[in-house]
Each structure stands twice: as structure tokens, then as C-alpha cells.
Design a protein around this motif. Structure first.
Motif, PDB file in Angstrom:
ATOM      1  N   ASN A  52     -10.053  -3.724   4.268  1.00 56.15           N
ATOM      2  CA  ASN A  52      -9.427  -4.558   5.293  1.00 56.15           C
ATOM      3  C   ASN A  52      -9.607  -3.911   6.660  1.00 56.15           C
ATOM      4  O   ASN A  52      -9.621  -2.693   6.770  1.00 56.15           O
ATOM      5  N   ASN A  58     -10.900   0.718  -7.364  1.00 52.74           N
ATOM      6  CA  ASN A  58     -10.855  -0.481  -8.218  1.00 52.74           C
ATOM      7  C   ASN A  58     -11.894  -1.523  -7.815  1.00 52.74           C
ATOM      8  O   ASN A  58     -12.624  -2.042  -8.651  1.00 52.74           O
ATOM      9  N   VAL A  59     -11.967  -1.820  -6.526  1.00 56.81           N
ATOM     10  CA  VAL A  59     -12.904  -2.848  -6.068  1.00 56.81           C
ATOM     11  C   VAL A  59     -14.319  -2.279  -6.004  1.00 56.81           C
ATOM     12  O   VAL A  59     -15.280  -2.902  -6.474  1.00 56.81           O
ATOM     13  N   ASP A  77     -17.281   8.836  -1.951  1.00 61.77           N
ATOM     14  CA  ASP A  77     -15.821   8.787  -2.129  1.00 61.77           C
ATOM     15  C   ASP A  77     -15.292  10.192  -1.865  1.00 61.77           C
ATOM     16  O   ASP A  77     -16.039  11.173  -1.941  1.00 61.77           O
ATOM     17  N   ASP A 121      -1.894  -3.179  -3.644  1.00 61.28           N
ATOM     18  CA  ASP A 121      -2.931  -2.744  -2.704  1.00 61.28           C
ATOM     19  C   ASP A 121      -3.212  -1.280  -3.057  1.00 61.28           C
ATOM     20  O   ASP A 121      -2.849  -0.819  -4.164  1.00 61.28           O
ATOM     21  N   SER A 150      -8.581  -6.832  -8.553  1.00 62.92           N
ATOM     22  CA  SER A 150      -9.741  -6.121  -7.985  1.00 62.92           C
ATOM     23  C   SER A 150     -11.103  -6.650  -8.460  1.00 62.92           C
ATOM     24  O   SER A 150     -12.018  -6.781  -7.631  1.00 62.92           O
ATOM     25  N   THR A 208     -11.780  -9.669  -6.453  1.00 67.09           N
ATOM     26  CA  THR A 208     -12.082  -9.287  -5.061  1.00 67.09           C
ATOM     27  C   THR A 208     -13.535  -8.832  -4.966  1.00 67.09           C
ATOM     28  O   THR A 208     -14.280  -9.237  -4.071  1.00 67.09           O
ATOM     29  N   ARG A 263       0.856  -1.195   0.000  1.00 67.96           N
ATOM     30  CA  ARG A 263       0.000   0.000   0.000  1.00 67.96           C
ATOM     31  C   ARG A 263       0.883   1.232   0.000  1.00 67.96           C
ATOM     32  O   ARG A 263       1.829   1.316   0.779  1.00 67.96           O
ATOM     33  N   ALA A 294     -13.374   1.538   1.152  1.00 62.38           N
ATOM     34  CA  ALA A 294     -12.295   2.539   1.110  1.00 62.38           C
ATOM     35  C   ALA A 294     -11.168   2.039   2.012  1.00 62.38           C
ATOM     36  O   ALA A 294     -10.547   1.027   1.709  1.00 62.38           O
TER      37      ALA A 294
HETATM   38  P1  NAD Z   1      -8.443   1.978  -4.477  1.00 62.73           P
HETATM   39  O1  NAD Z   1      -7.292   2.803  -4.040  1.00 62.73           O
HETATM   40  O2  NAD Z   1      -8.583   1.647  -5.918  1.00 62.73           O
HETATM   41  O3  NAD Z   1      -9.804   2.676  -4.013  1.00 62.73           O
HETATM   42  C1  NAD Z   1     -10.001   3.233  -2.755  1.00 62.73           C
HETATM   43  C2  NAD Z   1     -11.038   4.321  -2.933  1.00 62.73           C
HETATM   44  O4  NAD Z   1     -11.441   4.790  -1.651  1.00 62.73           O
HETATM   45  C3  NAD Z   1     -10.520   5.538  -3.719  1.00 62.73           C
HETATM   46  O5  NAD Z   1     -11.432   5.875  -4.742  1.00 62.73           O
HETATM   47  C4  NAD Z   1     -10.413   6.626  -2.656  1.00 62.73           C
HETATM   48  O6  NAD Z   1     -10.637   7.917  -3.177  1.00 62.73           O
HETATM   49  C5  NAD Z   1     -11.517   6.215  -1.708  1.00 62.73           C
HETATM   50  N1  NAD Z   1     -11.398   6.736  -0.358  1.00 62.73           N
HETATM   51  C6  NAD Z   1     -10.280   6.896   0.398  1.00 62.73           C
HETATM   52  N2  NAD Z   1     -10.596   7.424   1.591  1.00 62.73           N
HETATM   53  C7  NAD Z   1     -11.951   7.571   1.595  1.00 62.73           C
HETATM   54  C8  NAD Z   1     -12.882   8.052   2.547  1.00 62.73           C
HETATM   55  N3  NAD Z   1     -12.486   8.476   3.736  1.00 62.73           N
HETATM   56  N4  NAD Z   1     -14.193   8.032   2.217  1.00 62.73           N
HETATM   57  C9  NAD Z   1     -14.608   7.607   1.013  1.00 62.73           C
HETATM   58  N5  NAD Z   1     -13.762   7.154   0.069  1.00 62.73           N
HETATM   59  C10 NAD Z   1     -12.465   7.135   0.357  1.00 62.73           C
HETATM   60  O7  NAD Z   1      -8.409   0.646  -3.577  1.00 62.73           O
HETATM   61  P2  NAD Z   1      -9.098  -0.748  -3.902  1.00 62.73           P
HETATM   62  O8  NAD Z   1      -8.108  -1.623  -4.552  1.00 62.73           O
HETATM   63  O9  NAD Z   1     -10.436  -0.515  -4.527  1.00 62.73           O
HETATM   64  O10 NAD Z   1      -9.301  -1.318  -2.421  1.00 62.73           O
HETATM   65  C11 NAD Z   1     -10.330  -0.845  -1.590  1.00 62.73           C
HETATM   66  C12 NAD Z   1     -10.240  -1.506  -0.223  1.00 62.73           C
HETATM   67  O11 NAD Z   1     -10.331  -2.927  -0.369  1.00 62.73           O
HETATM   68  C13 NAD Z   1      -8.902  -1.267   0.502  1.00 62.73           C
HETATM   69  O12 NAD Z   1      -9.144  -1.208   1.879  1.00 62.73           O
HETATM   70  C14 NAD Z   1      -8.089  -2.509   0.193  1.00 62.73           C
HETATM   71  O13 NAD Z   1      -7.133  -2.788   1.182  1.00 62.73           O
HETATM   72  C15 NAD Z   1      -9.178  -3.563   0.190  1.00 62.73           C
HETATM   73  N6  NAD Z   1      -8.850  -4.741  -0.613  1.00 62.73           N
HETATM   74  C16 NAD Z   1      -8.547  -4.619  -1.927  1.00 62.73           C
HETATM   75  C17 NAD Z   1      -8.246  -5.753  -2.673  1.00 62.73           C
HETATM   76  C18 NAD Z   1      -7.946  -5.666  -4.154  1.00 62.73           C
HETATM   77  O14 NAD Z   1      -7.941  -6.699  -4.822  1.00 62.73           O
HETATM   78  N7  NAD Z   1      -7.713  -4.478  -4.697  1.00 62.73           N
HETATM   79  C19 NAD Z   1      -8.259  -7.014  -2.061  1.00 62.73           C
HETATM   80  C20 NAD Z   1      -8.594  -7.109  -0.717  1.00 62.73           C
HETATM   81  C21 NAD Z   1      -8.886  -5.960   0.011  1.00 62.73           C
END
Ligand code: NAD
Length: 367
Positions: free
Chosen positions: A275, A197-198, A217, A129, A161, A164, A58, A252
Motif C-alpha cells: 500500500n 503472504n502476498v 526480504d 494486514d 493474501s 490479493t 497492522r 513489503a
Molecule cells: P507480510 O507481513 O506477510 O509480508 C511482508 C514481508 O515483507 C515480510 O516477509 C517482511 O519480512 C518483508 N519486509 C518488511 N520490510 C522489508 C524491507 N524493508 N525489505 C524487504 N522486505 C521487507 O505482509 P503481506 O500480507 O504479504 O502484505 C504485503 C504488502 O501488501 C503490505 O504492504 C500490505 O499492506 C499489502 N497488502 C496486503 C494485502 C493482503 O491481502 N495481505 C492486501 C492489500 C495490500
């Protein structure tokens, strides 16, 4: 004076590393620094009983090093239990890079990070991540084989993603089945917090099923793009947790279920990708249980990504990835039933199964 120093030390709330509240008998914590590229990273290896510690990297603009350390400690621990409950032969690890992914991430920095990963000789295997893209993993791959989530064109399983998101969707459906007696999400009011992404891929599944979706967001541009693409609503208020909804999907960052939010939550089901959603697993897990809010444990339902990257190590294909991810539905139902039968929180029920698997393997390894 020495006595002043000692008294200051005694006043220190926690010892720097092993005394952190998030420290949970992690096997190894590696601090990485490179002056030339500006890299400052921490790799956390929580447990390697089931296999090498696999977990994403991350990149985040942490306000201080404690925050980064606690994040990597919590995240790497979560990976141990995620892989254990999903039946994968992997341990738990994670890395954080301190900095702004938009302005400070360079190819040189990513490669230098890869060299640090390589120095651990495979005890830690990295992946994407928050703040990371498939192309970043391709750069890491140039200096070490201990990386997953690389591009399909380079022999990888690609962006995890969407898988996921599919797993989260399966877990959400199982939780809905348990709570509402049907897993059909049509007309269910679902708030997706974080449409990265997710989150975006989850929104697509929900919209395809006819759910009534609202998104939030911190990135306005992205909100408008997703709203226009999927015809969903943007949440414009300041207190999403108090809103009437059937399902809250935190996608998020973690710890959004905390002392400030928990009493306000009106959702009947919580199922999302982020997470470590519970700021305090025991305390907040229990309050959710008492309030009859069904919480689908995050580390269980967001395992699609790790199932996807594990395919790169075990050499299984798309069909097996989808089968394993779809199985999150059954495991979620099993855990919700177990929690009810044993009068424990859903998080506890999931943790017990994961811990049993690790302990059993430990015994086998000793024989
Ligand atoms: P990403 O960075 O693509 O998206 C995160 C989004 O959250 C962004 O659009 C960001 O602007 C937004 N954000 C940040 N702070 C915020 C807030 N306070 N309020 C509202 N929105 C907010 O990340 P991702 O890959 O989509 O992952 C999202 C979550 O899922 C993370 O916690 C990550 O650890 C978890 N996760 C992801 C995967 C994966 O395959 N990418 C797998 C398991 C867990």
C-alpha cells in the motif's frame, strides 16, 4: 515563561493530529489504550460515504507514535479509494497496533482490540494486514461481528493474501500488455521485494508463467525457504532499485518509491501489493510518468484482498470473488489508457474515477 511555551508551540512543525501531512479530512480517529494487555492502537476512519469503513489491522514496531499515526492516516485513506475504484460499497478505514507482532501479540490483546472495534458499532470493520493472521481475526470475532478475514471453518472467506496476489498478477499483466505489447510474462525479469503472504503467492504465479524472478526480504530464513521452494534467485545486493529489470513488484511496506530511489529505478513497469508505494503521490507519480515507467496504482491492483473479505459481508462465493479480481486486469488497462489520453499520472487517473464515484454517491445520499 508563557512566551517560551508559545514560541515552542509556534516552532512545532505540525499540529498533532489534524495538522499531520497525512491527514486528509478523516472522519474519525480513535486512540485505544489498555494497560492490562499493553494494547496501544489507533483506528482511522477516513470516509464512510460508500459504506462502513473496512480495512485491515497492522501490527508493527513503530519507532514512535507519529509514525503509527501517519501510517494509519495514509492507509485508511488508501482504503477509501481502493473500495471506490473496485466498485464496492465500502468506506475506508484501517487500524494499527503499536508493537512487535512476534513477541507482543497475545489472545487477550487481540480480544481487547476487538472490543474497541465493537465500540464503533460497525462504522469500522477490521481484517488482517501485516503482522496479523486469520487466527487473530478469529479471536476478534469472539467479541465483535465487525471483523472479516476469519477462518473458512468459522464461516469466513479465509486468508485474503492469495486473492490479493492474484489481483496483483492481473494488474501486472495488464501493465505489461500496455508497456510491452504482450501480457505474457515468460522470461520477463521481475524483482519481488517482500515475500510474505502476498509476495510468496505472487512468486508462484510468476514462476508458473516462466518469469525470471528475483526475491528480496529482510527475513533471511524466509528468503531461503522461498528460493528452494520455487527455484528463484535471492537478491544479495544493497541497492535493488538500480538493478536492471523489467518489472519491480513492491510487496513489503509502502513508500519505497521516494526521493532516494526514484531516479535509480530501471524497471519499466511497477506493479506490486504494498500500500502507498509512492512516498509522494503527485511528485513521484509525475516523475514516473516523465520517465515513461508504467506504474499500476497500488490501491487498484491490490484490491483482491478486500474483494475477498467483502464476500463475507455480501455473501457471494468463490466464483464471484475470482471474477471481480480478474476484472482488475480490465480496470488497470482502462486507467493506463485514460492517463495517457488525459496526459495525467496513472495514480491521478485512478483517483479521479474513485473520487467521482464517492462524490456521486454523496449527491445521491443528499437527495
Ligand atoms: P507480510 O507481513 O506477510 O509480508 C511482508 C514481508 O515483507 C515480510 O516477509 C517482511 O519480512 C518483508 N519486509 C518488511 N520490510 C522489508 C524491507 N524493508 N525489505 C524487504 N522486505 C521487507 O505482509 P503481506 O500480507 O504479504 O502484505 C504485503 C504488502 O501488501 C503490505 O504492504 C500490505 O499492506 C499489502 N497488502 C496486503 C494485502 C493482503 O491481502 N495481505 C492486501 C492489500 C495490500
Amino acid at each position: 515563561m508563557l512566551s517560551d511555551v508559545i514560541s515552542t508551540m509556534n516552532n512545532t512543525k505540525q499540529d498533532p493530529v489534524f495538522g499531520q501531512l497525512s491527514f486528509d479530512n478523516h472522519e474519525q480517529i480513535v486512540f485505544c489504550n489498555d494497560k492490562d494487555t499493553g494494547l496501544k492502537a489507533i483506528i482511522g476512519i477516513h470516509n464512510t460515504v460508500l459504506g462502513p469503513a473496512l480495512g485491515g489491522t497492522r501490527m508493527w514496531n513503530y519507532s514512535n507514535e507519529w509514525e503509527a499515526l501517519n501510517d494509519v492516516l495514509r492507509l485508511s485513506r488508501g482504503m477509501t479509494f481502493k473500495s471506490a475504484i473496485t466498485g464496492l460499497n465500502l468506506g475506508g478505514g484501517k487500524a494499527v497496533i503499536i508493537g512487535d507482532a512476534k513477541t507482543q501479540k497475545t489472545p487477550e490483546l487481540m480480544k481487547r482490540f476487538g472490543e474497541f472495534v465493537h465500540s464503533l458499532s460497525g462504522r469500522y470493520i477490521t481484517a488482517e494486514d501485516v503482522g496479523m493472521e486469520t487466527e487473530d481475526m478469529d479471536l476478534v470475532r469472539e467479541v465483535t461481528p465487525y471483523v472479516t478475514g476469519i477462518s473458512e471453518s468459522k464461516g469466513g472467506a479465509g486468508n485474503p493474501s492469495p486473492i490479493t496476489a492474484y489481483g496483483v498478477f492481473m494488474g501486472m499483466k495488464a501493465a505489461a500488455q500496455y508497456k510491452f505489447g504482450s501480457d505474457i510474462l515468460e522470461d520477463k525479469v521481475v524483482y519481488v521485494e517482500g515475500i510474505g503472504n502476498v509476495g510468496e503467492a505472487l512468486v508462484e504465479h510468476l514462476v508458473n508463467e516462466g518469469a525470471n524472478v528475483t526475491i528480496s526480504d529482510i527475513n533471511r530464513e524466509r528468503l531461503e525457504m522461498i528460493r528452494d521452494k520455487y527455484d528463484v534467485k535471492i537478491y544479495d545486493g544493497h541497492d535493488l532499485y538500480s538493478e536492471e529489470m523489467d518489472i519491480y513488484a513492491p510487496c513489503a511496506l509502502g513508500a519505497t518509491i521516494n526521493d532516494n530511489t526514484i531516479d535509480k529505478i530501471k524497471a519499466q513497469v511497477i506493479a506490486g501489493a504494498a500500500n502507498n508505494q509512492l512516498a509522494d503521490e503527485d511528485k513521484h507519480g509525475l516523475i514516473l510518468q516523465e520517465r515513461n515507467i508504467v506504474y499500476a496504482p497500488d490501491f487498484l491492483i491490490n484490491a483482491g484482498g478486500i474483494i475477498n473479505v467483502y464476500a463475507e459481508l455480501e455473501d457471494y462465493g468463490r466464483q464471484e470473488i475470482m471474477r471481480k479480481t480478474e476484472n482488475i486486469y480490465n480496470t488497470t488497462l482502462e486507467i493506463l489508457d485514460r492517463a495517457k489520453a488525459n496526459q495525467i499520472t496513472t495514480n491521478d487517473a485512478a483517483m479521479r474515477i474513485a473520487t467521482e464515484r464517492i462524490e456521486n454517491r454523496k449527491k445521491e445520499n443528499l437527495q
